[in-house]
Each structure stands twice: as C-alpha cells, then as structure tokens.
Write an enzyme that holds these catalytic residues in place. Sequence first.
Site, mmCIF file in Angstrom:
data_model
loop_
_atom_site.group_PDB
_atom_site.id
_atom_site.type_symbol
_atom_site.label_atom_id
_atom_site.label_comp_id
_atom_site.label_asym_id
_atom_site.label_seq_id
_atom_site.Cartn_x
_atom_site.Cartn_y
_atom_site.Cartn_z
ATOM 1 N N GLY A 143 38.956 101.642 -13.459
ATOM 2 C CA GLY A 143 39.657 101.199 -12.258
ATOM 3 C C GLY A 143 40.002 99.720 -12.306
ATOM 4 O O GLY A 143 41.138 99.313 -12.006
ATOM 5 N N ASP A 169 35.101 105.382 -14.412
ATOM 6 C CA ASP A 169 34.605 104.907 -13.126
ATOM 7 C C ASP A 169 35.391 103.680 -12.679
ATOM 8 O O ASP A 169 36.256 103.170 -13.398
ATOM 9 C CB ASP A 169 33.101 104.626 -13.187
ATOM 10 C CG ASP A 169 32.720 103.581 -14.229
ATOM 11 O OD1 ASP A 169 33.614 102.855 -14.725
ATOM 12 O OD2 ASP A 169 31.523 103.486 -14.550
ATOM 13 N N LYS A 195 43.585 107.628 -12.823
ATOM 14 C CA LYS A 195 42.127 107.622 -12.930
ATOM 15 C C LYS A 195 41.576 108.354 -11.710
ATOM 16 O O LYS A 195 41.512 107.815 -10.608
ATOM 17 C CB LYS A 195 41.540 106.205 -12.956
ATOM 18 C CG LYS A 195 40.021 106.218 -13.259
ATOM 19 C CD LYS A 195 39.267 105.090 -12.610
ATOM 20 C CE LYS A 195 38.858 105.363 -11.219
ATOM 21 N NZ LYS A 195 37.821 106.451 -11.054
ATOM 22 N N GLU A 207 45.430 103.587 0.714
ATOM 23 C CA GLU A 207 45.014 104.436 1.839
ATOM 24 C C GLU A 207 43.498 104.417 1.817
ATOM 25 O O GLU A 207 42.884 104.917 0.879
ATOM 26 C CB GLU A 207 45.592 105.847 1.680
ATOM 27 C CG GLU A 207 45.443 106.694 2.945
ATOM 28 C CD GLU A 207 44.204 107.567 2.909
ATOM 29 O OE1 GLU A 207 43.230 107.207 3.617
ATOM 30 O OE2 GLU A 207 44.208 108.572 2.201
ATOM 31 N N CYS A 263 39.108 111.260 5.477
ATOM 32 C CA CYS A 263 39.294 109.913 6.019
ATOM 33 C C CYS A 263 39.948 109.924 7.390
ATOM 34 O O CYS A 263 39.760 108.998 8.178
ATOM 35 C CB CYS A 263 40.120 109.081 5.051
ATOM 36 S SG CYS A 263 41.670 109.849 4.553
ATOM 37 N N GLU A 273 32.206 104.401 8.965
ATOM 38 C CA GLU A 273 32.696 105.700 8.506
ATOM 39 C C GLU A 273 31.520 106.461 7.889
ATOM 40 O O GLU A 273 31.029 106.108 6.818
ATOM 41 C CB GLU A 273 33.820 105.519 7.484
ATOM 42 C CG GLU A 273 34.479 106.817 7.079
ATOM 43 C CD GLU A 273 35.646 106.596 6.130
ATOM 44 O OE1 GLU A 273 36.619 107.368 6.198
ATOM 45 O OE2 GLU A 273 35.581 105.669 5.308
#
Length: 478
Positions: free
Chosen positions: A207, A202, A170, A245, A279, A379
Amino acid sequence: MKSYLQNYIDGKWVDSTGGVKHTVINPATEGPASEIVLGTSADVDAAVTAARTAFETFSQTTREERMELLGKVIEAYKARIPDIAEAIAVEMGCPISTASTAQAGSGLGHLAQALAALEKFEFSEEVGDNVVVREPIGVVGLITPWNWPMNQIVAKVGPCLAAGCTMILKPSEEAPSSAAIFAEVLEAAGVPAGVFNLVQGDGPGVGTALAAHPGIDMISFTGSTRAGIMVAKNAADTVKRVAQELGGKSPNIILEGTPLDKALPGGVGGVLLNSGQSCVAPTRMLVHVSQHDEAAAEVGKMFADKPVGDPMSEGPHIGPVVNKAQWEKIQGLIQKGIDEGATLVTGGTGRPEGFEHGFYVKPTVFSNVTPDMAIAQEEIFGPVLVIMPYKDEDDAVRIANDTPYGLGAYIAGDPAKASKLVGKLRAGAVFVNAGGLVMDMPFGGYKQSGNGREFGKFGLEEFLEVKAVIGTYVPENA
C-alpha cells in the site's frame, strides 16, 4: 486451504520478488482459510512498468472497443460468481446466502453500470469556439478493503476500464482470494496485458509503495480514515490525485410520530447486514424522546431474535466478524458503552450462546446514548446499534452532524418533513425511506468520510483528466 501464491502482472501469473507467505484465518473456525504471498515494493515496480507500457495503447482505444471489453468481462464474471461467493464466505465470514447475492452480485452491478456510463458519457464538449476533452488520468493504484471485497474492487476497476486507464490493485490481505479470482475473470475476458495488475500485500508494504510511487498518477483508496490519512501523506510528495472513501457513523433519524413498525425494520436490517461491517450502515438511530423507550424495546427484540450462525450455511443469520483484532475492538467498545452509562438493551460482551470459538459477536443494542459517548462517535464496525433520544428536529440535525464522519444519513417518516432536513445533513448520501445503495447514484462522503465519488458516471469522472483545447479541433474519440 486454497493457495494464491502469485501476483498477476503484465498478463502473467508471476512469483513475488522477496515476498513472504501469509495465512488468512477463517473467522468462523479460527483455522487457516487460504494463503497468499505478501508482495514487495519490487513487485509494485514491476506492475507499474507493465501498466505504464499498456497505458500507451489502452488509453487510445475507442469507446466501442472498451464497451466490447466490458461486455466480455461481464460474461466471464457471471461464470465465477459461485467461486467468488465461497471465497468471501470463508475469508471474511459473510453468510453464503448474502455472499452469493449482495456481495458477489454487487460486482456484476458495477460492471453493468460502468458499461452503461461509458455508452452515454460525453468525452468532449464545445465551449464557444473551443473544446473541453476528458482523457484517462493514467496509471491508477487501487487499494481496497475486506468488508465488501467485490463491491469495492469492481466499483474501481469497472470505471478504470471504461475510462481507458491502466491499474494496479492491492486488495486487503484479510480477504484476498476473491481478488485473485477476479484477476482470473479479467484474464479470461481478454483484458490486454498490463491493463490490470494484481499485487497482493499489506498496507505498510504494498500500500505504501503504491501511494508513494512516482509512476502512479492516481490512488483510489477505500478503508479506514486512519489508513486514508497515511495514504494521502504518502501520495503528497508526487502530487498525485487521491480519491478516498473512508469511515462512517451514519445517523438514522426517525421523525416524530412515525409508526415504528414501518420505520424500524429498515434501519435494523441495515446494521445487521454483513454483521455490521458496512461503512454506510445506519448505526446511530435517533428517536424522538416520546418514542425512545418504545423504539428501544422493539429494536432490542429484533436484535435478540437475529440468529447467528455458520457462514457456510444458507439462511438469514449473521456470521462472525472478520478477525480477532476486529472482534477485540468491538468487545472493547461494547464494554466502553456499558462503562459510560448507556443502557444495554440486548447483547453485550462475549460470544453468543453456543459458540466457543470463532469471532462471533452478540447482536447488541444500547439506548439512552448521548453524543459524547465513545459508542456514539467511533465506528464500531460490528452488529451494534446505538439509540439516541432527540427533543426536536433541530436537535436531531445537531446530533446527526456531531461526528467526524459524513458518509451517509437516513431519514424515516413523512417525505415532506424529511425533505426539509436533507440540506442540513452533512453527508454524501441521504436515504429517505429507502434502504440500499443505487449504483448509478454518486457514493462518497463529507468530512472525514473521504473525498471523490464512485458509482456510475460519477465513478467514471474520477478517473479522467480535463483538458482545454483552444483553437480549431476535431475530437478523434468523442
């Protein structure tokens, strides 16, 4: 506008069962870029059935058969690099020069590394009179992000194929077209039906269905820490392996006395690459108090001089960020930095001069940033760098480790001094006077940056189970 309105299940392009159309927005024009159909749990069920059936035979293939298959995938991938690059540039705004090289090229690199790892990997080892064997874990659900589409897709699919696993992918609904093209690559290479399946969708729909599905043995997820937590919770009831990750807020320690003309460009380039949407980008630059102001002035000039432009044009510029929600998040954090009292060296809120539309962000630098500020902890995922002063090396390490993340860390300066700090940094990768990733080295994080490792033999190991065979045994597929 290109349309990819079907899923790829059991070796065929098929309509979704109950899915709805989704338009992907071009971040440079704010107009339509492409369209897909957001899949459903019924689509996931069909893909799992196909993958479980295919696993019975694909898991029993030999090393040589899988090496031959990966070789065919590599050749088929090479032929589609221009198409993959264009899809990435149009959907997520990465300039075509970078999309054609670093973005699309990363997929080719991971395929080559999967092949190399498979060729050398020891699937069995003797322990006294007994044997330990490593076998494919089973059916794997792969959930990947939009920022480096091919990098993250192929970093999972390559070792899955090498291990003998079957899978359901996905990709992100923000940049789905390159994944559809990659499915065409695997089809052209002759990957057996059911080994690779693509279900567009989505997170809440596809998911969640993947993570919770009892027919899936493992989830490999790359994305935000927030989403990763939800994936792990949804997977918990079926006790499947979850490899993740997640986010990052990587420090870049400039050692005291290091010539700034040598130390600064690598860190600046690492943040501006892909408009800061990486990232592992070194988004916190830690500079000794004696060099802080000089570094801020130099970095500010580099950011101010960085051109911003159309992702479909060749050149060294950066493009827009991926979508309106991401643009608004970045704007909010830039304003937060101003409100909290950080020094705005260059950039700021709003679009760059000359842009009336598109999700373009001014390359922005803050200095005199303290660890308690939001821009030092969160972040941002845009072309924003924060510069933080430190007093001595112990202070630098303390600041470096003072976030929830631990994906990467960077050190610039004397290698002997840097080596003394490596073991003190809580990060999955430490880059000493080096800029980029190495695809046969493990990639993954500490703390809330995730668990598990990808790339090369380390990625292959993630998709294998360990079996103890006690007694007389001769491995068939050693």
